[in-house]
Design a protein around this motif. Sequence first.
Motif, PDB file in Angstrom:
ATOM      1  N   TYR A  75      80.776 -41.008   5.001  1.00  0.00           N
ATOM      2  CA  TYR A  75      81.222 -41.196   6.382  1.00  0.00           C
ATOM      3  C   TYR A  75      81.603 -39.855   7.002  1.00  0.00           C
ATOM      4  N   ASP A  76      82.266 -39.000   6.234  1.00  0.00           N
ATOM      5  CA  ASP A  76      82.623 -37.675   6.743  1.00  0.00           C
ATOM      6  C   ASP A  76      81.389 -36.820   7.019  1.00  0.00           C
ATOM      7  N   ALA A  77      80.361 -36.990   6.206  1.00  0.00           N
ATOM      8  CA  ALA A  77      79.139 -36.210   6.379  1.00  0.00           C
ATOM      9  C   ALA A  77      78.239 -36.762   7.484  1.00  0.00           C
ATOM     10  N   GLY A  78      78.569 -37.937   8.013  1.00  0.00           N
ATOM     11  CA  GLY A  78      77.785 -38.511   9.103  1.00  0.00           C
ATOM     12  C   GLY A  78      76.647 -39.412   8.664  1.00  0.00           C
ATOM     13  N   ARG A  79      76.563 -39.721   7.391  1.00  0.00           N
ATOM     14  CA  ARG A  79      75.512 -40.609   6.889  1.00  0.00           C
ATOM     15  C   ARG A  79      76.050 -42.047   6.892  1.00  0.00           C
ATOM     16  N   ILE A  80      75.929 -42.683   8.045  1.00  0.00           N
ATOM     17  CA  ILE A  80      76.569 -43.981   8.269  1.00  0.00           C
ATOM     18  C   ILE A  80      75.962 -45.074   7.394  1.00  0.00           C
ATOM     19  N   TRP A  81      74.630 -45.145   7.325  1.00  0.00           N
ATOM     20  CA  TRP A  81      73.992 -46.222   6.572  1.00  0.00           C
ATOM     21  C   TRP A  81      74.252 -46.100   5.080  1.00  0.00           C
ATOM     22  N   VAL A  82      74.184 -44.895   4.566  1.00  0.00           N
ATOM     23  CA  VAL A  82      74.455 -44.683   3.136  1.00  0.00           C
ATOM     24  C   VAL A  82      75.917 -45.004   2.831  1.00  0.00           C
ATOM     25  N   ALA A  83      76.811 -44.568   3.728  1.00  0.00           N
ATOM     26  CA  ALA A  83      78.238 -44.835   3.527  1.00  0.00           C
ATOM     27  C   ALA A  83      78.545 -46.326   3.588  1.00  0.00           C
ATOM     28  N   THR A  84      77.860 -47.032   4.468  1.00  0.00           N
ATOM     29  CA  THR A  84      78.081 -48.480   4.565  1.00  0.00           C
ATOM     30  C   THR A  84      77.608 -49.187   3.300  1.00  0.00           C
ATOM     31  N   SER A  85      76.515 -48.728   2.728  1.00  0.00           N
ATOM     32  CA  SER A  85      76.063 -49.346   1.470  1.00  0.00           C
ATOM     33  C   SER A  85      77.034 -49.038   0.336  1.00  0.00           C
ATOM     34  N   TRP A  86      77.607 -47.828   0.312  1.00  0.00           N
ATOM     35  CA  TRP A  86      78.629 -47.517  -0.692  1.00  0.00           C
ATOM     36  C   TRP A  86      79.870 -48.382  -0.483  1.00  0.00           C
ATOM     37  N   ALA A  87      80.249 -48.595   0.767  1.00  0.00           N
ATOM     38  CA  ALA A  87      81.424 -49.432   1.041  1.00  0.00           C
ATOM     39  C   ALA A  87      81.186 -50.878   0.600  1.00  0.00           C
ATOM     40  N   ALA A  88      79.987 -51.386   0.835  1.00  0.00           N
ATOM     41  CA  ALA A  88      79.661 -52.744   0.393  1.00  0.00           C
ATOM     42  C   ALA A  88      79.666 -52.832  -1.132  1.00  0.00           C
ATOM     43  N   THR A  89      79.142 -51.802  -1.781  1.00  0.00           N
ATOM     44  CA  THR A  89      79.156 -51.765  -3.242  1.00  0.00           C
ATOM     45  C   THR A  89      80.588 -51.746  -3.766  1.00  0.00           C
ATOM     46  N   ALA A  90      81.454 -50.956  -3.120  1.00  0.00           N
ATOM     47  CA  ALA A  90      82.858 -50.906  -3.532  1.00  0.00           C
ATOM     48  C   ALA A  90      83.524 -52.267  -3.357  1.00  0.00           C
ATOM     49  N   ALA A  91      83.208 -52.949  -2.267  1.00  0.00           N
ATOM     50  CA  ALA A  91      83.800 -54.267  -2.031  1.00  0.00           C
ATOM     51  C   ALA A  91      83.368 -55.272  -3.097  1.00  0.00           C
ATOM     52  N   VAL A  92      82.098 -55.246  -3.464  1.00  0.00           N
ATOM     53  CA  VAL A  92      81.605 -56.174  -4.495  1.00  0.00           C
ATOM     54  C   VAL A  92      82.242 -55.850  -5.843  1.00  0.00           C
ATOM     55  N   LEU A  93      82.297 -54.563  -6.193  1.00  0.00           N
ATOM     56  CA  LEU A  93      82.873 -54.180  -7.486  1.00  0.00           C
ATOM     57  C   LEU A  93      84.351 -54.547  -7.573  1.00  0.00           C
ATOM     58  N   LEU A  94      85.091 -54.276  -6.527  1.00  0.00           N
ATOM     59  CA  LEU A  94      86.517 -54.589  -6.556  1.00  0.00           C
ATOM     60  C   LEU A  94      86.765 -56.095  -6.535  1.00  0.00           C
ATOM     61  N   SER A  95      85.905 -56.839  -5.853  1.00  0.00           N
ATOM     62  CA  SER A  95      86.087 -58.296  -5.857  1.00  0.00           C
ATOM     63  C   SER A  95      85.764 -58.891  -7.220  1.00  0.00           C
ATOM     64  N   LEU A  96      84.716 -58.387  -7.885  1.00  0.00           N
ATOM     65  CA  LEU A  96      84.414 -58.873  -9.233  1.00  0.00           C
ATOM     66  C   LEU A  96      85.534 -58.549 -10.204  1.00  0.00           C
ATOM     67  N   ALA A  97      86.127 -57.390 -10.050  1.00  0.00           N
ATOM     68  CA  ALA A  97      87.225 -57.015 -10.942  1.00  0.00           C
ATOM     69  C   ALA A  97      88.470 -57.851 -10.661  1.00  0.00           C
ATOM     70  N   SER A  98      88.707 -58.180  -9.409  1.00  0.00           N
ATOM     71  CA  SER A  98      89.929 -58.923  -9.084  1.00  0.00           C
ATOM     72  C   SER A  98      89.844 -60.385  -9.525  1.00  0.00           C
ATOM     73  N   TRP A  99      88.646 -60.955  -9.664  1.00  0.00           N
ATOM     74  CA  TRP A  99      88.540 -62.330 -10.142  1.00  0.00           C
ATOM     75  C   TRP A  99      89.122 -62.462 -11.530  1.00  0.00           C
ATOM     76  N   ARG A 100      88.866 -61.495 -12.374  1.00  0.00           N
ATOM     77  CA  ARG A 100      89.339 -61.563 -13.746  1.00  0.00           C
ATOM     78  C   ARG A 100      90.836 -61.258 -13.836  1.00  0.00           C
ATOM     79  N   VAL A 101      91.321 -60.384 -12.970  1.00  0.00           N
ATOM     80  CA  VAL A 101      92.726 -60.008 -12.998  1.00  0.00           C
ATOM     81  C   VAL A 101      93.587 -61.184 -12.568  1.00  0.00           C
ATOM     82  N   LEU A 102      93.118 -61.945 -11.583  1.00  0.00           N
ATOM     83  CA  LEU A 102      93.891 -63.097 -11.111  1.00  0.00           C
ATOM     84  C   LEU A 102      93.812 -64.177 -12.142  1.00  0.00           C
TER      85      LEU A 102
END
Length: 102
Positions: A75-102
């Motif tokens: 996002y800082d470098a201005g690559r919006i589409w790549v950053a959005t895909s990284w953000a979506a990946t982070a959301a999926v990874l953190l949600s999968l991890a939180s299912w087991r923690v709960l």
Amino acid sequence: MLYLVLAGAGLIPGVATTWLVRRRHSWTTALLAGAAVVVALPVATVAALAALLLYFPLLGVALGLAAAAAALHDYDAGRIWVATSWAATAAVLLSLASWRVL
């Protein structure tokens, strides 16, 4: 060149399956079996990764935080589409991890 290597890695198991099944069955059956192998490999890989992240939640948290850091950098470098895909990946990874923690 890397795309050719990735395509070969994805298609070689299907070609090998087609070749082996063709020895005992018809071409139609062999081609269907080869196509099924090519389609099943990415699905099996994603399922194995999801299971790994569900059983080892700290790995999911670590990978999610790394993906979020990569998203912020892009996002800082201005690559919006790549950053959005990284953000979506982070959301999926953190949600999968939180299912087991709960």
